[in-house]
Write an enzyme that holds these catalytic residues in place. Structure first.
Site, PDB file in Angstrom:
ATOM      1  N   GLY A  92       0.784  -1.222   0.000  1.00 24.34           N
ATOM      2  CA  GLY A  92       0.000   0.000   0.000  1.00 24.34           C
ATOM      3  C   GLY A  92       0.821   1.279   0.000  1.00 24.34           C
ATOM      4  CD  GLN A  93       6.837   2.840  -0.085  1.00 23.25           C
ATOM      5  OE1 GLN A  93       7.204   1.666  -0.263  1.00 23.25           O
ATOM      6  NE2 GLN A  93       7.688   3.823   0.179  1.00 23.25           N
ATOM      7  CB  VAL A  95       4.689   9.040  -0.740  1.00 24.18           C
ATOM      8  CG1 VAL A  95       5.879   9.977  -0.849  1.00 24.18           C
ATOM      9  CG2 VAL A  95       3.387   9.790  -1.020  1.00 24.18           C
ATOM     10  CG  HIS A  99       5.442   7.633   4.479  1.00 26.64           C
ATOM     11  ND1 HIS A  99       5.850   7.139   3.256  1.00 26.64           N
ATOM     12  CD2 HIS A  99       4.094   7.513   4.498  1.00 26.64           C
ATOM     13  CE1 HIS A  99       4.801   6.734   2.564  1.00 26.64           C
ATOM     14  NE2 HIS A  99       3.718   6.949   3.310  1.00 26.64           N
ATOM     15  CG  HIS A 101       0.767   6.319   7.660  1.00 28.47           C
ATOM     16  ND1 HIS A 101       0.011   7.255   7.007  1.00 28.47           N
ATOM     17  CD2 HIS A 101       1.438   5.624   6.699  1.00 28.47           C
ATOM     18  CE1 HIS A 101       0.202   7.136   5.704  1.00 28.47           C
ATOM     19  NE2 HIS A 101       1.068   6.157   5.489  1.00 28.47           N
TER      20      HIS A 101
END
Length: 137
Positions: A92-93, A95, A99, A101
């Site tokens: 589901g990456q 960008v 990072h 969440h």
């Protein structure tokens, strides 16, 4: 390379910054799942976990933990926190700059993980553990 998170970390794009340090920056997600949802990113670019410097990864998690604690103990009345990191398209990456969440949770907020857990046998678990163990470097 055109990376929005590098642009934010370099102060060349706008963001609502929550935390800024030598290795890590945290800022509000512009498409939040819940109120207070934010992202913790390494300031140095890493497309995925395999590219991430371990010290940067440790800093990302430490800041995520610190912010989660602040959310739970602060005035936002957060009842729980989810930490979520997607590594790769299949995960589901969207960008391609690592990072984390940090998602504040309250009862009935509508956010949650969906799925049906399986019930593998101990033999299957041991076999899978062996395959993963042999891949560790």
């Amino acid at each position: 390379m055109n990376c929005i998170f590098c642009e934010i970390a370099g102060r060349r794009s706008d963001a609502s910054i929550v935390y800024e340090g030598d290795r890590v920056m945290a800022f509000m997600d512009i498409r939040p799942w819940t109120s207070g949802h934010l992202l913790v990113v390494p300031t140095r670019h890493a497309t995925g976990l395999a590219d991430l410097d371990p010290a940067d990864g440790a800093a990302v998690f430490a800041v995520g933990q610190r912010i989660a604690t602040a959310l739970r103990n602060g005035p936002m009345r957060t009842e729980g926190v989810n930490l979520f990191l997607a590594d790769g398209v299949a995960a589901g990456q969207e960008v391609f700059h690592v990072h984390l969440h940090v998602v504040p949770r309250t009862a009935g907020d509508g956010f949650g993980l969906r799925g049906v857990p399986s019930s593998p046998s101990r033999i299957a678990l041991d076999q899978t553990a062996g395959v993963i163990r042999s891949s560790l470097t």
